[in-house]
Scaffold this active site. Structure first.
Site, PDB file in Angstrom:
ATOM      1  N   ASN A  74      31.054  41.046  32.095  1.00  0.00           N
ATOM      2  CA  ASN A  74      31.723  41.352  33.357  1.00  0.00           C
ATOM      3  C   ASN A  74      31.015  40.619  34.497  1.00  0.00           C
ATOM      4  O   ASN A  74      29.788  40.710  34.667  1.00  0.00           O
ATOM      5  CB  ASN A  74      31.695  42.860  33.595  1.00  0.00           C
ATOM      6  CG  ASN A  74      32.657  43.291  34.688  1.00  0.00           C
ATOM      7  OD1 ASN A  74      33.021  42.503  35.562  1.00  0.00           O
ATOM      8  ND2 ASN A  74      33.076  44.544  34.643  1.00  0.00           N
ATOM      9  N   CYS A  78      37.801  36.345  39.715  1.00  0.00           N
ATOM     10  CA  CYS A  78      37.405  36.986  38.460  1.00  0.00           C
ATOM     11  C   CYS A  78      38.107  36.358  37.257  1.00  0.00           C
ATOM     12  O   CYS A  78      37.548  36.341  36.151  1.00  0.00           O
ATOM     13  CB  CYS A  78      37.683  38.480  38.526  1.00  0.00           C
ATOM     14  SG  CYS A  78      39.379  38.894  38.983  1.00  0.00           S
ATOM     15  N   HIS A 111      41.391  42.758  38.469  1.00  0.00           N
ATOM     16  CA  HIS A 111      40.073  42.329  37.983  1.00  0.00           C
ATOM     17  C   HIS A 111      40.134  42.021  36.479  1.00  0.00           C
ATOM     18  O   HIS A 111      40.702  42.774  35.698  1.00  0.00           O
ATOM     19  CB  HIS A 111      39.025  43.414  38.229  1.00  0.00           C
ATOM     20  CG  HIS A 111      37.645  43.006  37.788  1.00  0.00           C
ATOM     21  ND1 HIS A 111      36.966  41.951  38.349  1.00  0.00           N
ATOM     22  CD2 HIS A 111      36.834  43.515  36.809  1.00  0.00           C
ATOM     23  CE1 HIS A 111      35.786  41.821  37.765  1.00  0.00           C
ATOM     24  NE2 HIS A 111      35.691  42.752  36.819  1.00  0.00           N
TER      25      HIS A 111
END
Length: 363
Positions: A134, A14, A119
């Protein structure tokens, strides 16, 4: 929306997706971020060595895993910050007292990096509109100007750390295009996990339907489609008709056998003494084939017809009436139909029964 660069989640990368979505291009790879993390680890090791390589703290430091990366693909905020320094960008904590004193409206910023546990994701302004980039989403999510402050406040309430990206971001096609036009989004993009769950539910639903169909209409390799099933039903009906016809033919044969048996018994009873036992013809009749039975029946009817013709030549009308009541009518040319022969056989059978009853009464 198609012009916006958006990397979807792969493994635990991520931090890589966050940086590339921020910069709108494939600027960083896991190898490059790992190199930055190793440099940070070496710098920290050197600082710890200044206190003595034989110290307990230094030996403990060497035994601990890296805090800047791990085998899953996670990278720390220090790695992200150092990666952005290459582009002249820096990170400032959004809820820090220093930034809050500036009193800057979030809508006037250019981008944010958000982190919760392990994250990372980017919220960036492209053109004149804000987008949630995202990597867990299937695509970019449009955020209105009025909703941006509420969105950031909600993230903070959920425990996210938010960093403001300061500096000039590299030019990108999406930013130039969205400076001229505004986009509209009718439906929020789904999460990757949500999309997979829906696909799985759909597969399960189709599986339930298939199972229900299989229960109601089992298919074992010899199953039939609707058209084949219809043809099968037709064939079954025809088979039943043939069976019924065979049953009728069998009844006809039995009636003719009974008639012939009765006539023979009457003839034998008239020509032989009453005290002589009569031989049984049932077993012989049953053993006759259908062709032999038909041939004997035809011969019998021809004999009866010849007798009728001979009697028609005599002037005795009473005898003619008697013969006409006990023999079948003949068609043109002396030929008899199957139905006439059957009727004649039935009449003869009844006559034989009457004769037999009369003989029994005389006894």
């Amino acid at each position: 929306m198609e012009s916006i660069f958006h990397e979807r989640q792969e493994g635990s990368l991520c931090a890589q997706h966050c940086l590339n979505n921020l910069l709108q291009g494939e600027y960083f790879s896991p190898v490059e971020l790992s190199s930055i993390a190793q440099q940070l680890d070496e710098e920290e090791r050197m600082r710890m060595a200044e206190g003595g390589v034989s110290s307990e703290e230094y030996r403990t430091f060497l035994q601990q895993p890296s805090v800047n990366m791990d085998d899953s693909g996670f990278f720390s905020i220090q790695v992200i910050s150092n990666a952005l320094k290459v582009w002249g960008l820096e990170l400032i904590l959004f809820n820090s007292p220093e930034y809050q004193r500036l009193g800057i409206d979030p809508i006037n910023e250019k981008s944010f990096i958000c982190n919760y546990k392990e994250h990372w994701f980017t919220v960036r302004k492209l053109g004149k509109q804000w987008f949630n980039l995202n990597s867990l989403l299937m695509g970019p999510e449009l955020i209105s100007d009025t909703y941006l402050a509420l969105f950031l406040a909600q993230l903070q309430q959920e425990g996210y750390s938010i960093f403001v990206v300061k500096g000039d971001l590299p030019d990108c096609e999406a930013d130039q295009l969205l400076q001229m036009i505004r986009v509209q989004q009718m439906q929020r993009p789904k999460l990757i996990g949500e999309e997979a769950a829906q696909s799985r539910d759909q597969r399960l639903s189709r599986g339930d339907v298939d199972q229900a169909i299989e229960v109601n209409h089992p298919f074992d390799g010899t199953g039939m489609l609707d058209e084949d099933e219809e043809n099968f039903q037709k064939a079954l009906a025809l088979s039943r008709q043939e069976i019924d016809m065979e049953d009728e033919e069998a009844d006809l044969r039995r009636a003719i056998q009974l008639s012939m048996q009765g006539s023979r018994r009457s003839e034998l009873s008239g020509s032989s003494p009453q005290n002589v036992p009569q031989p049984s013809h049932s077993s012989q009749t049953e053993s006759l084939s259908s062709e032999e039975l038909r041939r004997r029946r035809q011969a019998y009817f021809e004999k009866q017809q010849q007798q009728l013709q001979q009697q028609n030549q005599t002037p005795n009308l009473q005898d003619k009436a008697t013969l006409s009541s006990s023999t079948p009518e003949s068609g043109p040319g002396g030929d008899m139909s199957e139905e006439d022969m059957l009727q004649a056989a039935m009449n003869m059978s009844l006559e034989s029964v009457r004769n037999h009853l009369n003989s029994e009464e005389e006894k």
